[in-house]
Scaffold this motif. Structure first.
Motif, short mmCIF file in Angstrom:
data_model
loop_
_atom_site.label_atom_id
_atom_site.label_comp_id
_atom_site.label_asym_id
_atom_site.label_seq_id
_atom_site.Cartn_x
_atom_site.Cartn_y
_atom_site.Cartn_z
N SER A 64 0.86 -1.18 0.00
CA SER A 64 0.00 0.00 0.00
C SER A 64 0.89 1.23 0.00
O SER A 64 2.02 1.19 0.49
N ARG A 69 -2.80 -1.46 -2.94
CA ARG A 69 -3.77 -0.50 -2.40
C ARG A 69 -3.16 0.88 -2.50
O ARG A 69 -2.10 1.15 -1.93
N ALA A 70 -3.79 1.77 -3.26
CA ALA A 70 -3.23 3.08 -3.55
C ALA A 70 -4.04 4.18 -2.88
O ALA A 70 -5.27 4.13 -2.88
N THR A 71 -3.33 5.17 -2.33
CA THR A 71 -3.97 6.37 -1.80
C THR A 71 -3.25 7.58 -2.37
O THR A 71 -2.02 7.68 -2.29
N ASN A 78 -3.10 10.16 -12.17
CA ASN A 78 -2.81 8.94 -11.42
C ASN A 78 -4.09 8.21 -11.06
O ASN A 78 -4.21 6.98 -11.22
N LEU A 79 -5.05 8.96 -10.52
CA LEU A 79 -6.31 8.36 -10.08
C LEU A 79 -7.04 7.67 -11.22
O LEU A 79 -7.54 6.54 -11.07
N LEU A 126 -5.19 4.41 -12.18
CA LEU A 126 -5.30 3.37 -11.16
C LEU A 126 -6.71 2.78 -11.13
O LEU A 126 -6.89 1.56 -11.05
N CYS A 127 -7.72 3.65 -11.18
CA CYS A 127 -9.10 3.16 -11.14
C CYS A 127 -9.44 2.34 -12.37
O CYS A 127 -10.13 1.30 -12.28
N THR A 132 -8.28 2.05 -4.85
CA THR A 132 -7.76 3.41 -4.84
C THR A 132 -8.66 4.34 -4.05
O THR A 132 -9.88 4.31 -4.20
N VAL A 168 -13.16 7.38 -8.18
CA VAL A 168 -12.90 7.20 -6.75
C VAL A 168 -14.21 7.21 -5.98
O VAL A 168 -15.09 8.05 -6.22
#
Length: 306
Positions: A101, A124-126, A153-154, A157-158, A164, A194
């Motif tokens: 993560s 797991r990305a934040t 990035n979001l 990733l999604c 995310t 998100v």
């Protein structure tokens, strides 16, 4: 290298910092006050970290379930050499079935997406995002990636199916917590796919207050923000193993801001969790991604940033 975290919110899981120091120079950053912080003009890169992690995993009878990147730095900083080392360490972990993560305010380069696609179930990305306004982002996080790159990035990733979320931390009174600012941010991250955000307000320690006084401009804005903390409670930061106290925004202001965020998020189908570590006086039990420095004693060399 893989020492269990003592932080409540990590429940003993290990954390890795690829560097000591960070190029983002966020004005609210607590890590810039650490005694071992190398200064704003350099980052110390642990160049042999991947090899040491691999050696340690080979000796361990029980491997960790997950490793977190990072607590007092950002493995996705603006320098290619830092990201290459982050990639090496993540690859070592993922190839052994260990989940990863991370929290970042940087721009994730293309090689990571090839790695994440192969191991998407282990990631797991934040993404940290306090505002989608370029001017506000430059004011608070002068070295971090612009909001448009973090939104990129979001989206990536999604679309890949990576778990995310977005971390809105800190919310800054009189600057980023208005209904207009929060609605713009929530709309932007919702378009990326998100559905989960976590949040907390800016807290003050003496070192953070001094940083804000020196670096936050214009003066009237700085004074207006700091005035909000007059009469604010001194509370225990639950994410600190030493129980260090912090000065928080008055409870009524935090509650009002969190209620506003929840109400604004609902039409977008976004779930909001509030950091319990920094709101112990409100009785909030939500978890957040709190981290600590890993204390690694690896070989390093310095990257001069300016």
């Amino acid at each position: 290298m893989l020492k269990p975290s003592t932080l409540v919110c990590l429940a003993g899981e290990p954390v890795i910092n690829v560097t000591r120091g960070c190029a983002h120079r966020c004005v609210y950053c607590y890590a810039r006050a650490y005694p071992e912080y190398p200064g704003d003009d350099r980052v110390q890169l642990y160049v042999n970290l991947a090899e040491k992690v691999a050696d340690e995993l080979a000796r361990k009878r029980h491997k960790p379930g997950r490793v977190h990147f990072s607590s007092s730095s950002d493995g996705f900083g603006p320098y290619a050499e830092v990201q290459r080392q982050t990639h090496r360490v993540m690859r070592v972990l993922l190839r052994r079935g260990i989940r990863v993560s991370f929290l970042t305010k940087g721009y994730i380069r293309r090689p990571f997406y090839r790695l994440f696609r192969e191991y998407r179930g282990l990631i797991r990305a934040t993404i940290g995002l306090v505002s989608v306004d370029d001017g506000i982002a430059r004011l608070l996080e002068p070295g971090a990636a612009p909001p448009r790159k973090r939104l990129r990035n979001l989206r990536r990733l999604c679309r890949m199916g990576i778990s995310t979320s977005v971390r809105i931390d800190p919310m800054v009174p009189e600057l980023t917590d208005s209904a207009r600012e929060l609605r713009r941010l929530l709309a932007a991250v919702s378009r990326c796919g998100v559905r989960r955000v976590s949040a907390s307000y800016l807290f003050l320690r003496p070192a953070i207050r001094r940083r804000l006084a020196c670096e936050l401009r214009p003066d009237y804005l700085r004074d207006r923000i700091l005035d909000c903390y007059q009469g604010g409670p001194r509370i225990v930061h639950r994410a600190n193993p030493d129980g260090c106290g912090i000065t928080a925004l008055p409870a009524w202001r935090r509650e009002r801001g969190f209620d506003r965020l929840r109400a604004l998020a609902q039409p977008f189908g976004i779930t909001v969790s509030i950091c319990g570590c920094k709101n112990t006086d409100l009785g909030i039990e939500d978890s957040c991604s709190g981290y600590r420095d890993d204390g690694s004693e690896t070989g390093c060399r310095q990257l001069l940033l300016f």
